[in-house]
Design a protein around this motif. Structure first.
Motif, PDB file in Angstrom:
ATOM      1  N   GLY A 100      32.932  37.078  88.252  1.00  0.00           N
ATOM      2  CA  GLY A 100      32.306  36.209  89.231  1.00  0.00           C
ATOM      3  C   GLY A 100      30.857  35.900  88.913  1.00  0.00           C
ATOM      4  O   GLY A 100      30.205  35.162  89.641  1.00  0.00           O
ATOM      5  N   MET A 101      30.379  36.462  87.796  1.00  0.00           N
ATOM      6  CA  MET A 101      28.989  36.235  87.405  1.00  0.00           C
ATOM      7  C   MET A 101      28.899  35.151  86.343  1.00  0.00           C
ATOM      8  O   MET A 101      29.763  35.046  85.474  1.00  0.00           O
ATOM      9  CB  MET A 101      28.367  37.516  86.839  1.00  0.00           C
ATOM     10  N   LYS A 102      27.842  34.357  86.441  1.00  0.00           N
ATOM     11  CA  LYS A 102      27.501  33.399  85.388  1.00  0.00           C
ATOM     12  C   LYS A 102      26.568  34.159  84.450  1.00  0.00           C
ATOM     13  O   LYS A 102      25.487  34.587  84.845  1.00  0.00           O
ATOM     14  CB  LYS A 102      26.823  32.170  85.977  1.00  0.00           C
ATOM     15  N   VAL A 103      27.035  34.348  83.207  1.00  0.00           N
ATOM     16  CA  VAL A 103      26.330  35.197  82.253  1.00  0.00           C
ATOM     17  C   VAL A 103      25.690  34.333  81.168  1.00  0.00           C
ATOM     18  O   VAL A 103      26.358  33.484  80.576  1.00  0.00           O
ATOM     19  CB  VAL A 103      27.299  36.208  81.601  1.00  0.00           C
ATOM     20  N   THR A 104      24.429  34.567  80.922  1.00  0.00           N
ATOM     21  CA  THR A 104      23.730  33.918  79.812  1.00  0.00           C
ATOM     22  C   THR A 104      23.434  35.013  78.794  1.00  0.00           C
ATOM     23  O   THR A 104      22.913  36.079  79.153  1.00  0.00           O
ATOM     24  CB  THR A 104      22.424  33.254  80.290  1.00  0.00           C
ATOM     25  N   PHE A 122      28.365  31.378  80.267  1.00  0.00           N
ATOM     26  CA  PHE A 122      29.772  31.272  80.647  1.00  0.00           C
ATOM     27  C   PHE A 122      29.983  31.985  81.976  1.00  0.00           C
ATOM     28  O   PHE A 122      29.137  32.745  82.431  1.00  0.00           O
ATOM     29  CB  PHE A 122      30.692  31.863  79.568  1.00  0.00           C
ATOM     30  N   LEU A 123      31.121  31.725  82.560  1.00  0.00           N
ATOM     31  CA  LEU A 123      31.548  32.401  83.783  1.00  0.00           C
ATOM     32  C   LEU A 123      32.491  33.521  83.392  1.00  0.00           C
ATOM     33  O   LEU A 123      33.435  33.301  82.632  1.00  0.00           O
ATOM     34  CB  LEU A 123      32.253  31.408  84.715  1.00  0.00           C
ATOM     35  N   LEU A 124      32.233  34.717  83.865  1.00  0.00           N
ATOM     36  CA  LEU A 124      33.138  35.836  83.612  1.00  0.00           C
ATOM     37  C   LEU A 124      34.173  35.822  84.729  1.00  0.00           C
ATOM     38  O   LEU A 124      33.861  36.061  85.892  1.00  0.00           O
ATOM     39  CB  LEU A 124      32.376  37.161  83.593  1.00  0.00           C
ATOM     40  N   VAL A 184      34.876  29.618  80.690  1.00  0.00           N
ATOM     41  CA  VAL A 184      35.258  30.838  81.394  1.00  0.00           C
ATOM     42  C   VAL A 184      35.779  31.844  80.374  1.00  0.00           C
ATOM     43  O   VAL A 184      36.648  31.515  79.563  1.00  0.00           O
ATOM     44  CB  VAL A 184      36.336  30.553  82.460  1.00  0.00           C
ATOM     45  N   PHE A 185      35.233  33.048  80.405  1.00  0.00           N
ATOM     46  CA  PHE A 185      35.694  34.134  79.554  1.00  0.00           C
ATOM     47  C   PHE A 185      36.330  35.178  80.452  1.00  0.00           C
ATOM     48  O   PHE A 185      35.800  35.520  81.505  1.00  0.00           O
ATOM     49  CB  PHE A 185      34.541  34.797  78.801  1.00  0.00           C
ATOM     50  N   SER A 186      37.432  35.721  80.004  1.00  0.00           N
ATOM     51  CA  SER A 186      38.122  36.774  80.731  1.00  0.00           C
ATOM     52  C   SER A 186      37.391  38.104  80.565  1.00  0.00           C
ATOM     53  O   SER A 186      36.860  38.386  79.489  1.00  0.00           O
ATOM     54  CB  SER A 186      39.544  36.900  80.178  1.00  0.00           C
ATOM     55  N   PRO A 187      37.412  38.948  81.594  1.00  0.00           N
ATOM     56  CA  PRO A 187      36.847  40.292  81.439  1.00  0.00           C
ATOM     57  C   PRO A 187      37.611  41.113  80.397  1.00  0.00           C
ATOM     58  O   PRO A 187      37.108  42.107  79.907  1.00  0.00           O
ATOM     59  CB  PRO A 187      36.996  40.920  82.827  1.00  0.00           C
ATOM     60  N   GLN A 188      38.830  40.673  80.051  1.00  0.00           N
ATOM     61  CA  GLN A 188      39.619  41.378  79.056  1.00  0.00           C
ATOM     62  C   GLN A 188      39.364  40.855  77.639  1.00  0.00           C
ATOM     63  O   GLN A 188      39.844  41.442  76.678  1.00  0.00           O
ATOM     64  CB  GLN A 188      41.120  41.278  79.373  1.00  0.00           C
ATOM     65  N   SER A 189      38.620  39.757  77.495  1.00  0.00           N
ATOM     66  CA  SER A 189      38.292  39.232  76.168  1.00  0.00           C
ATOM     67  C   SER A 189      37.359  40.223  75.474  1.00  0.00           C
ATOM     68  O   SER A 189      36.725  41.053  76.130  1.00  0.00           O
ATOM     69  CB  SER A 189      37.617  37.863  76.294  1.00  0.00           C
ATOM     70  N   PRO A 190      37.250  40.163  74.144  1.00  0.00           N
ATOM     71  CA  PRO A 190      36.356  41.112  73.464  1.00  0.00           C
ATOM     72  C   PRO A 190      34.923  41.083  74.005  1.00  0.00           C
ATOM     73  O   PRO A 190      34.345  42.134  74.303  1.00  0.00           O
ATOM     74  CB  PRO A 190      36.411  40.662  72.000  1.00  0.00           C
ATOM     75  N   LEU A 221      29.513  42.311  66.324  1.00  0.00           N
ATOM     76  CA  LEU A 221      28.508  41.392  66.846  1.00  0.00           C
ATOM     77  C   LEU A 221      27.651  42.099  67.888  1.00  0.00           C
ATOM     78  O   LEU A 221      28.119  42.995  68.591  1.00  0.00           O
ATOM     79  CB  LEU A 221      29.182  40.167  67.469  1.00  0.00           C
ATOM     80  N   HIS A 222      26.390  41.668  67.984  1.00  0.00           N
ATOM     81  CA  HIS A 222      25.449  42.266  68.931  1.00  0.00           C
ATOM     82  C   HIS A 222      24.884  41.139  69.789  1.00  0.00           C
ATOM     83  O   HIS A 222      24.366  40.157  69.270  1.00  0.00           O
ATOM     84  CB  HIS A 222      24.317  42.971  68.178  1.00  0.00           C
ATOM     85  N   VAL A 223      25.000  41.293  71.106  1.00  0.00           N
ATOM     86  CA  VAL A 223      24.499  40.277  72.022  1.00  0.00           C
ATOM     87  C   VAL A 223      23.558  40.910  73.051  1.00  0.00           C
ATOM     88  O   VAL A 223      23.725  42.063  73.432  1.00  0.00           O
ATOM     89  CB  VAL A 223      25.639  39.524  72.763  1.00  0.00           C
ATOM     90  N   GLU A 224      22.593  40.110  73.460  1.00  0.00           N
ATOM     91  CA  GLU A 224      21.671  40.525  74.514  1.00  0.00           C
ATOM     92  C   GLU A 224      22.028  39.755  75.776  1.00  0.00           C
ATOM     93  O   GLU A 224      22.227  38.536  75.734  1.00  0.00           O
ATOM     94  CB  GLU A 224      20.224  40.213  74.125  1.00  0.00           C
ATOM     95  N   ILE A 225      22.110  40.459  76.893  1.00  0.00           N
ATOM     96  CA  ILE A 225      22.356  39.816  78.179  1.00  0.00           C
ATOM     97  C   ILE A 225      21.021  39.256  78.665  1.00  0.00           C
ATOM     98  O   ILE A 225      20.107  40.003  79.006  1.00  0.00           O
ATOM     99  CB  ILE A 225      22.922  40.817  79.228  1.00  0.00           C
ATOM    100  N   VAL A 226      20.904  37.936  78.652  1.00  0.00           N
ATOM    101  CA  VAL A 226      19.664  37.279  79.066  1.00  0.00           C
ATOM    102  C   VAL A 226      19.603  37.193  80.587  1.00  0.00           C
ATOM    103  O   VAL A 226      18.563  37.423  81.199  1.00  0.00           O
ATOM    104  CB  VAL A 226      19.547  35.876  78.426  1.00  0.00           C
ATOM    105  N   ASP A 227      20.752  36.887  81.200  1.00  0.00           N
ATOM    106  CA  ASP A 227      20.787  36.773  82.647  1.00  0.00           C
ATOM    107  C   ASP A 227      22.219  36.936  83.138  1.00  0.00           C
ATOM    108  O   ASP A 227      23.177  36.665  82.411  1.00  0.00           O
ATOM    109  CB  ASP A 227      20.258  35.396  83.088  1.00  0.00           C
ATOM    110  N   ALA A 228      22.382  37.390  84.354  1.00  0.00           N
ATOM    111  CA  ALA A 228      23.680  37.507  85.014  1.00  0.00           C
ATOM    112  C   ALA A 228      23.437  37.245  86.501  1.00  0.00           C
ATOM    113  O   ALA A 228      22.781  38.037  87.170  1.00  0.00           O
ATOM    114  CB  ALA A 228      24.291  38.890  84.796  1.00  0.00           C
ATOM    115  N   VAL A 229      23.941  36.104  86.950  1.00  0.00           N
ATOM    116  CA  VAL A 229      23.754  35.708  88.349  1.00  0.00           C
ATOM    117  C   VAL A 229      25.092  35.336  88.942  1.00  0.00           C
ATOM    118  O   VAL A 229      26.005  34.903  88.232  1.00  0.00           O
ATOM    119  CB  VAL A 229      22.757  34.531  88.488  1.00  0.00           C
ATOM    120  N   PRO A 230      25.250  35.456  90.247  1.00  0.00           N
ATOM    121  CA  PRO A 230      26.523  35.076  90.869  1.00  0.00           C
ATOM    122  C   PRO A 230      26.835  33.601  90.634  1.00  0.00           C
ATOM    123  O   PRO A 230      25.942  32.753  90.705  1.00  0.00           O
ATOM    124  CB  PRO A 230      26.285  35.345  92.361  1.00  0.00           C
TER     125      PRO A 230
END
Length: 164
Positions: free
Chosen positions: A92-96, A108-110, A122-128, A152-161
């Motif tokens: 339910g979060m929009k993740v950057t 994307f939207l999780l 939209v990415f599934s919570p079950q996706s890698p 792969l290494h990713v940084e969570i820039v933002d996570a908002v509803p």
């Protein structure tokens, strides 16, 4: 059998209502129309070379599979309240995010692919990626293995509803 949080599909009320309407449509008028087409094609005789019969049977299989898929999604769905705006990644979060050593960000939207409306991927919570970032906080860096085997290494820039 207990339902694990991993199996839960987070859906907006709007998406849940669309799925219920699609299920009713497929289970009612669409299913009946296919049954009538199959019956009509049977009345034509030899089924071995009856294209209309085989096309209707194929369509029936696809419709029945979609009905089962929707029923399962609705069974495990969590309809919902918008997640809290606390910067923690959850359905339910929009993740950057951005890949480490890259300046470009992606958003994307999780959630579940049924939530796709063409405005945001939209990415599934079950996706890698989805599984790797679940529970991460804004500013965290996480690693995951891509389907091609690369780490792969990713940084969570933002996570908002996600608000639609």
């Amino acid at each position: 059998m207990t339902q694990s949080e991993h199996d839960t599909i987070w859906l907006t009320q709007e998406t849940h209502d669309k799925l219920k309407a699609e299920l009713e449509h497929l289970s009612g008028p669409v299913r009946q129309e296919i049954i009538e087409r199959i019956s009509s094609a049977r009345d034509e005789g030899d089924l071995k070379e009856n294209g209309g019969y085989h096309a209707a049977k194929d369509e029936q299989g696809k419709v029945e599979a979609r009905i089962r898929q929707i029923q399962e999604m609705l069974r495990v769905a969590q309809v919902g309240e918008t997640p809290p705006d606390d910067g923690i990644v959850e359905p339910g979060m929009k993740v950057t995010y951005r890949f480490v050593d890259d300046e470009e960000t992606e958003t994307f939207l999780l959630g579940h692919r049924e939530m796709e409306d063409g405005t945001i991927p939209v990415f599934s919570p079950q996706s890698p990626l989805g599984a790797a970032i679940m529970g991460a906080h804004r500013g965290d860096t996480v690693s995951y293995q891509a389907p091609n085997g690369k780490q792969l290494h990713v940084e969570i820039v933002d996570a908002v509803p996600f608000t639609g």
